[in-house]
Write a protein that holds these residues in place. Structure first.
Motif, PDB file in Angstrom:
ATOM      1  N   HIS A 433       0.837  -1.205   0.000  1.00 38.28           N
ATOM      2  CA  HIS A 433       0.000   0.000   0.000  1.00 38.28           C
ATOM      3  C   HIS A 433       0.872   1.255   0.000  1.00 38.28           C
ATOM      4  O   HIS A 433       0.535   2.250  -0.645  1.00 38.28           O
ATOM      5  N   LEU A 434       2.011   1.200   0.715  1.00 34.80           N
ATOM      6  CA  LEU A 434       2.918   2.345   0.730  1.00 34.80           C
ATOM      7  C   LEU A 434       3.512   2.571  -0.658  1.00 34.80           C
ATOM      8  O   LEU A 434       3.612   3.710  -1.124  1.00 34.80           O
ATOM      9  N   ALA A 435       3.866   1.483  -1.342  1.00 35.56           N
ATOM     10  CA  ALA A 435       4.427   1.600  -2.682  1.00 35.56           C
ATOM     11  C   ALA A 435       3.392   2.141  -3.659  1.00 35.56           C
ATOM     12  O   ALA A 435       3.696   2.995  -4.507  1.00 35.56           O
ATOM     13  N   ALA A 436       2.151   1.661  -3.549  1.00 33.56           N
ATOM     14  CA  ALA A 436       1.087   2.127  -4.443  1.00 33.56           C
ATOM     15  C   ALA A 436       0.797   3.608  -4.212  1.00 33.56           C
ATOM     16  O   ALA A 436       0.607   4.380  -5.164  1.00 33.56           O
ATOM     17  N   ALA A 437       0.747   4.018  -2.952  1.00 28.21           N
ATOM     18  CA  ALA A 437       0.505   5.425  -2.635  1.00 28.21           C
ATOM     19  C   ALA A 437       1.645   6.300  -3.139  1.00 28.21           C
ATOM     20  O   ALA A 437       1.425   7.412  -3.644  1.00 28.21           O
ATOM     21  N   THR A 438       2.883   5.793  -3.042  1.00 26.30           N
ATOM     22  CA  THR A 438       4.041   6.548  -3.523  1.00 26.30           C
ATOM     23  C   THR A 438       3.939   6.790  -5.027  1.00 26.30           C
ATOM     24  O   THR A 438       4.129   7.911  -5.514  1.00 26.30           O
ATOM     25  N   SER A 439       3.621   5.731  -5.781  1.00 25.34           N
ATOM     26  CA  SER A 439       3.497   5.860  -7.237  1.00 25.34           C
ATOM     27  C   SER A 439       2.391   6.830  -7.611  1.00 25.34           C
ATOM     28  O   SER A 439       2.565   7.685  -8.497  1.00 25.34           O
ATOM     29  N   ALA A 440       1.244   6.741  -6.922  1.00 27.39           N
ATOM     30  CA  ALA A 440       0.102   7.602  -7.242  1.00 27.39           C
ATOM     31  C   ALA A 440       0.409   9.065  -6.949  1.00 27.39           C
ATOM     32  O   ALA A 440       0.097   9.954  -7.743  1.00 27.39           O
ATOM     33  N   MET A 441       1.031   9.323  -5.795  1.00 35.19           N
ATOM     34  CA  MET A 441       1.299  10.711  -5.432  1.00 35.19           C
ATOM     35  C   MET A 441       2.379  11.335  -6.306  1.00 35.19           C
ATOM     36  O   MET A 441       2.293  12.497  -6.689  1.00 35.19           O
ATOM     37  N   LEU A 442       3.401  10.554  -6.658  1.00 36.41           N
ATOM     38  CA  LEU A 442       4.440  11.091  -7.533  1.00 36.41           C
ATOM     39  C   LEU A 442       3.898  11.364  -8.926  1.00 36.41           C
ATOM     40  O   LEU A 442       4.249  12.374  -9.554  1.00 36.41           O
ATOM     41  N   ALA A 443       3.015  10.496  -9.420  1.00 35.52           N
ATOM     42  CA  ALA A 443       2.402  10.717 -10.730  1.00 35.52           C
ATOM     43  C   ALA A 443       1.523  11.963 -10.701  1.00 35.52           C
ATOM     44  O   ALA A 443       1.529  12.770 -11.640  1.00 35.52           O
ATOM     45  N   SER A 444       0.770  12.132  -9.619  1.00 37.54           N
ATOM     46  CA  SER A 444      -0.091  13.299  -9.484  1.00 37.54           C
ATOM     47  C   SER A 444       0.732  14.578  -9.412  1.00 37.54           C
ATOM     48  O   SER A 444       0.396  15.585 -10.036  1.00 37.54           O
ATOM     49  N   ALA A 445       1.848  14.538  -8.654  1.00 40.25           N
ATOM     50  CA  ALA A 445       2.706  15.716  -8.546  1.00 40.25           C
ATOM     51  C   ALA A 445       3.331  16.064  -9.884  1.00 40.25           C
ATOM     52  O   ALA A 445       3.465  17.239 -10.242  1.00 40.25           O
ATOM     53  N   SER A 446       3.705  15.035 -10.668  1.00 36.63           N
ATOM     54  CA  SER A 446       4.295  15.280 -11.985  1.00 36.63           C
ATOM     55  C   SER A 446       3.295  15.920 -12.923  1.00 36.63           C
ATOM     56  O   SER A 446       3.615  16.859 -13.665  1.00 36.63           O
ATOM     57  N   THR A 447       2.059  15.437 -12.896  1.00 34.70           N
ATOM     58  CA  THR A 447       1.009  16.016 -13.741  1.00 34.70           C
ATOM     59  C   THR A 447       0.740  17.458 -13.374  1.00 34.70           C
ATOM     60  O   THR A 447       0.617  18.334 -14.242  1.00 34.70           O
ATOM     61  N   LEU A 448       0.672  17.742 -12.083  1.00 34.11           N
ATOM     62  CA  LEU A 448       0.420  19.107 -11.630  1.00 34.11           C
ATOM     63  C   LEU A 448       1.559  20.027 -12.037  1.00 34.11           C
ATOM     64  O   LEU A 448       1.329  21.165 -12.445  1.00 34.11           O
ATOM     65  N   ALA A 449       2.807  19.540 -11.941  1.00 34.54           N
ATOM     66  CA  ALA A 449       3.951  20.363 -12.324  1.00 34.54           C
ATOM     67  C   ALA A 449       3.896  20.720 -13.798  1.00 34.54           C
ATOM     68  O   ALA A 449       4.210  21.844 -14.196  1.00 34.54           O
ATOM     69  N   ARG A 450       3.480  19.749 -14.627  1.00 31.04           N
ATOM     70  CA  ARG A 450       3.364  20.033 -16.063  1.00 31.04           C
ATOM     71  C   ARG A 450       2.284  21.062 -16.333  1.00 31.04           C
ATOM     72  O   ARG A 450       2.442  21.964 -17.165  1.00 31.04           O
ATOM     73  N   LEU A 451       1.161  20.952 -15.626  1.00 32.56           N
ATOM     74  CA  LEU A 451       0.057  21.885 -15.834  1.00 32.56           C
ATOM     75  C   LEU A 451       0.425  23.295 -15.387  1.00 32.56           C
ATOM     76  O   LEU A 451      -0.071  24.277 -15.946  1.00 32.56           O
ATOM     77  N   MET A 452       1.276  23.397 -14.363  1.00 29.84           N
ATOM     78  CA  MET A 452       1.643  24.686 -13.821  1.00 29.84           C
ATOM     79  C   MET A 452       2.835  25.318 -14.537  1.00 29.84           C
ATOM     80  O   MET A 452       3.184  26.463 -14.277  1.00 29.84           O
ATOM     81  N   SER A 453       3.504  24.574 -15.409  1.00 27.16           N
ATOM     82  CA  SER A 453       4.692  25.096 -16.061  1.00 27.16           C
ATOM     83  C   SER A 453       4.328  26.147 -17.097  1.00 27.16           C
ATOM     84  O   SER A 453       3.220  26.126 -17.664  1.00 27.16           O
ATOM     85  N   PRO A 454       5.241  27.107 -17.389  1.00 26.25           N
ATOM     86  CA  PRO A 454       4.948  28.152 -18.372  1.00 26.25           C
ATOM     87  C   PRO A 454       4.654  27.558 -19.736  1.00 26.25           C
ATOM     88  O   PRO A 454       5.305  26.627 -20.207  1.00 26.25           O
ATOM     89  N   GLY A 455       3.630  28.073 -20.407  1.00 25.74           N
ATOM     90  CA  GLY A 455       3.262  27.610 -21.733  1.00 25.74           C
ATOM     91  C   GLY A 455       2.451  26.337 -21.751  1.00 25.74           C
ATOM     92  O   GLY A 455       2.144  25.807 -22.828  1.00 25.74           O
ATOM     93  N   ALA A 456       2.085  25.807 -20.555  1.00 25.96           N
ATOM     94  CA  ALA A 456       1.365  24.547 -20.511  1.00 25.96           C
ATOM     95  C   ALA A 456       0.010  24.635 -21.187  1.00 25.96           C
ATOM     96  O   ALA A 456      -0.505  23.643 -21.704  1.00 25.96           O
ATOM     97  N   HIS A 457      -0.576  25.835 -21.186  1.00 25.04           N
ATOM     98  CA  HIS A 457      -1.916  25.976 -21.752  1.00 25.04           C
ATOM     99  C   HIS A 457      -1.901  26.695 -23.082  1.00 25.04           C
ATOM    100  O   HIS A 457      -2.958  27.097 -23.602  1.00 25.04           O
ATOM    101  N   ASP A 458      -0.714  26.894 -23.694  1.00 22.74           N
ATOM    102  CA  ASP A 458      -0.641  27.517 -25.005  1.00 22.74           C
ATOM    103  C   ASP A 458      -1.051  26.496 -26.082  1.00 22.74           C
ATOM    104  O   ASP A 458      -0.734  25.301 -25.977  1.00 22.74           O
ATOM    105  N   HIS A 459      -1.749  26.961 -27.066  1.00 24.73           N
ATOM    106  CA  HIS A 459      -2.197  26.083 -28.162  1.00 24.73           C
ATOM    107  C   HIS A 459      -1.797  26.713 -29.480  1.00 24.73           C
ATOM    108  O   HIS A 459      -1.971  27.913 -29.680  1.00 24.73           O
TER     109      HIS A 459
END
Length: 461
Positions: A433-459
Motif C-alpha cells: 500500500h505504501l508503494a502504491a501510494a508513492t506511485s500515485a502521489m508522484l504521478a499526481s505531482a508530476s502532472t500538476l507540475a506540467r500543468l503549472m509550467s509556463p506555456g502549458a496551456h498555449d495552443h
C-alpha cells in the motif's frame, strides 16, 4: 379665554407626557436615580461621571477586576438597569428625569464569554456595582460591547462625588485587569473583524503538545532554534539583572511544507508560561495590537506566519508597504527589556525586506528549515506510521528514495494515502500500500507540475 389650537395641542401633549411618566414610575420599579442617590448620599444626577472605554477583547479582564474591587466591600450590591434608553444613553443621561429617558432598577444582564479554549466565565453584561472604594461610595456601570447599538468597545463609567477617587479606582482596575488577564499564558489569534459575538475579537487556541522527537530536522538545527526561544526564556531573570536586552527575533525560512509551522508548534509546546499571539493572512494587520498585548502580558511570543506576504523587498514593490511599516514599528517600538519573542516564518527568504534581517533586535537568528534528506524522509515515514511495524525497513527505504526532493508534509500525506488504500481494500496497511501510494502521489505531482509550467496551456492554431 380659549387658547389657540397650537396652545391647546401643546397642553394636551404635556398632559400625555405627564401621564406616561407617572405610569412609568408606578410600573417600572424603583427609579435608578433614587437608588443611586441613596447610595451616594447626594443627588446622583449631579454627581460627576468618570468614564473609560475598554477594547472588546479585554472585557472579561475588566469584569474580573471590577468584581475584585467590589468584593472588598462586604456590603457591595449589584443591580440591573431597565428601560428602552439604556443601550443608547450614557450613565449621566440615564439619571436625568426625562419622560422617555426614565430608567429603573431591574434584573442584571449576564453574558457567558470564553476564558480559554475550553472554559467560560459568566460576566456582567450590563449592570451597576454599588460599593465603597477608599472610603467613598461609588457606583460603577459596566456594559459589554454591542455593535448593534454602535458600541464597538465596552463601557465602564464611575459615579463618585470625589473625582480623584474615581480616577484612582480606574487606575487600579486597569492594573488588576492586566495582572489577572484571562489572556495571560494563552495561545490566541486575533479575528480580522473583531465583531465575533462569542470571542469579542479573540479566539483561544489549544496549546500544542509536540515533543522534540517528533520534529525531524537536520542535526543541530532544532537545538539552535530551541536555544533561541526555550533556552533564552529560562535565563531571562539573569539577563535582565545584567542589563541585557530580552526582545528577540527568530526567522524560520524554507520551502512550503518543509516543517516551519511544525517547528513553531514545538516551540509553543515548550513555552507553557508564555502568552502567544498568532498572526497570519489578514490578521497580520493587527501587528500593533499583538505587540501591545505581548508587552503587557509578557513573557510572550508573537508569531507572524508567511510574513513574506507583507515584508517583500522594497525594490520589488517600488516602495515600502504600509503594513511593513507597522511590522517594523511594532518590533522597534518595544523596550529592549520586553520579554517578547517575534517568531517569523517565510517561504521566500530572498524576497524579505533587508531591514528585517540586518538590524539586531529585529531578527537575531535566521534558520533554514530545509527539505528533508533521505534519512529525514525515513524518520518522517516512521513518525507518521500508525505503528512502528506497519511498514518494513525495506518498504520505508524504498519510499524514501523514490520521494527525493519532497517535503515533510508530503511524507505525512503519503502515509495517510497508504492507510486509506489498505482500508478500502479491507487489509492491514503494509509495504504494498505504501508503494502504491508513492506511485500515485508522484504521478499526481508530476502532472500538476506540467500543468503549472509556463506555456502549458498555449495552443498552436
Amino acid at each position: 379665554m380659549t387658547g389657540t389650537p397650537e396652545t391647546e395641542t401643546l397642553d394636551t401633549l404635556k398632559q400625555l407626557l405627564d401621564i406616561v411618566q407617572r405610569h412609568s414610575l408606578s410600573t417600572g420599579g424603583e427609579p435608578l436615580t433614587a437608588r443611586l442617590s441613596a447610595h451616594l448620599g447626594a443627588d446622583a444626577a449631579a454627581v460627576p461621571v468618570v468614564a473609560d472605554r475598554i477594547p472588546a477583547h479585554r472585557y472579561v479582564d475588566a469584569d474580573i477586576a471590577l468584581e475584585m474591587l467590589a468584593d472588598r466591600d462586604p456590603d457591595a450590591v449589584l443591580i440591573g438597569v431597565t428601560g428602552d434608553m439604556r443601550h443608547h444613553a450614557e450613565f449621566a443621561d440615564m439619571l436625568q428625569r426625562h419622560a422617555f429617558a426614565h430608567t429603573s432598577v431591574g434584573p442584571v444582564d449576564y453574558a457567558s464569554l470564553p476564558t480559554g479554549p475550553d472554559t467560560e466565565r459568566t460576566c456582567l453584561g450590563f449592570g451597576v456595582r454599588l460599593f465603597r472604594y477608599d472610603g467613598q461610595p461609588v457606583a460603577v456601570l459596566l456594559r459589554q460591547p454591542n455593535p448593534r447599538y454602535g458600541r464597538e468597545q465596552a463601557g465602564l463609567e464611575v459615579l463618585c462625588s470625589d473625582r480623584t477617587v474615581a480616577q484612582r479606582l480606574l487606575a487600579e482596575l486597569r492594573a488588576l485587569s492586566i495582572e489577572h488577564s484571562v489572556l495571560r499564558g494563552q495561545v490566541i489569534t486575533l479575528d480580522a473583524t473583531g465583531y465575533e459575538a462569542t470571542a469579542n475579537g479573540v479566539t483561544f487556541v489549544q496549546r500544542p503538545e509536540l515533543p522534540a522527537e517528533d520534529v525531524i530536522l537536520p542535526a543541530g538545527v532544532l537545538d539552535r532554534i530551541r536555544e533561541q526561544v526555550i533556552g533564552f526564556a529560562a535565563h531571562t531573570d539573569a539577563l535582565r539583572a545584567q542589563g541585557q536586552h530580552l526582545k528577540r527575533g527568530l526567522l524560520l525560512y524554507g520551502p512550503p511544507g518543509s516543517g516551519k509551522t511544525h517547528t513553531v508548534r514545538h516551540l509553543l509546546s515548550g513555552t507553557p508560561e508564555h502568552t502567544v499571539v498568532l498572526l497570519s493572512g489578514e490578521t497580520l494587520r493587527a501587528i500593533g495590537l499583538a505587540a501591545g498585548l505581548a508587552r503587557k502580558l509578557e513573557p510572550a511570543i508573537v508569531v507572524l506566519e508567511d510574513c513574506d506576504l507583507i515584508a517583500s523587498d522594497r525594490d520589488m514593490m517600488g516602495g515600502l508597504k504600509p503594513l511593513l511599516f507597522e511590522v517594523l514599528d511594532a518590533m522597534d517600538g518595544l523596550d529592549p527589556d520586553a520579554d517578547v519573542t517575534f517568531l517569523l516564518t517565510t517561504n521566500r527568504v530572498d524576497d524579505m525586506e533587508r531591514a528585517l534581517t540586518q538590524r539586531p533586535g529585529r531578527i537575531d537568528l535566521a534558520m533554514e528549515i530545509p527539505l528533508p534528506d533521505d534519512e529525514g524522509r525515513r524518520r518522517l515515514l516512521r513518525l507518521y506510521s500508525p505503528a512502528p511495524d506497519t511498514f518494513s525497513d525495506a518498504g520505508i527505504a524504498e519510499a524514501a528514495t523514490a520521494t527525493e526532493g519532497t517535503t515533510a508534509s508530503f511524507a505525512r500525506e503519503l502515509v495517510r494515502r497508504a492507510v486509506l488504500l489498505a482500508t478500502i481494500a479491507g487489509e492491514p496497511p503494509g509495504d504494498a500500500h505504501l508503494a502504491a501510494a508513492t506511485s500515485a502521489m508522484l504521478a499526481s505531482a508530476s502532472t500538476l507540475a506540467r500543468l503549472m509550467s509556463p506555456g502549458a496551456h498555449d495552443h498552436t492554431v
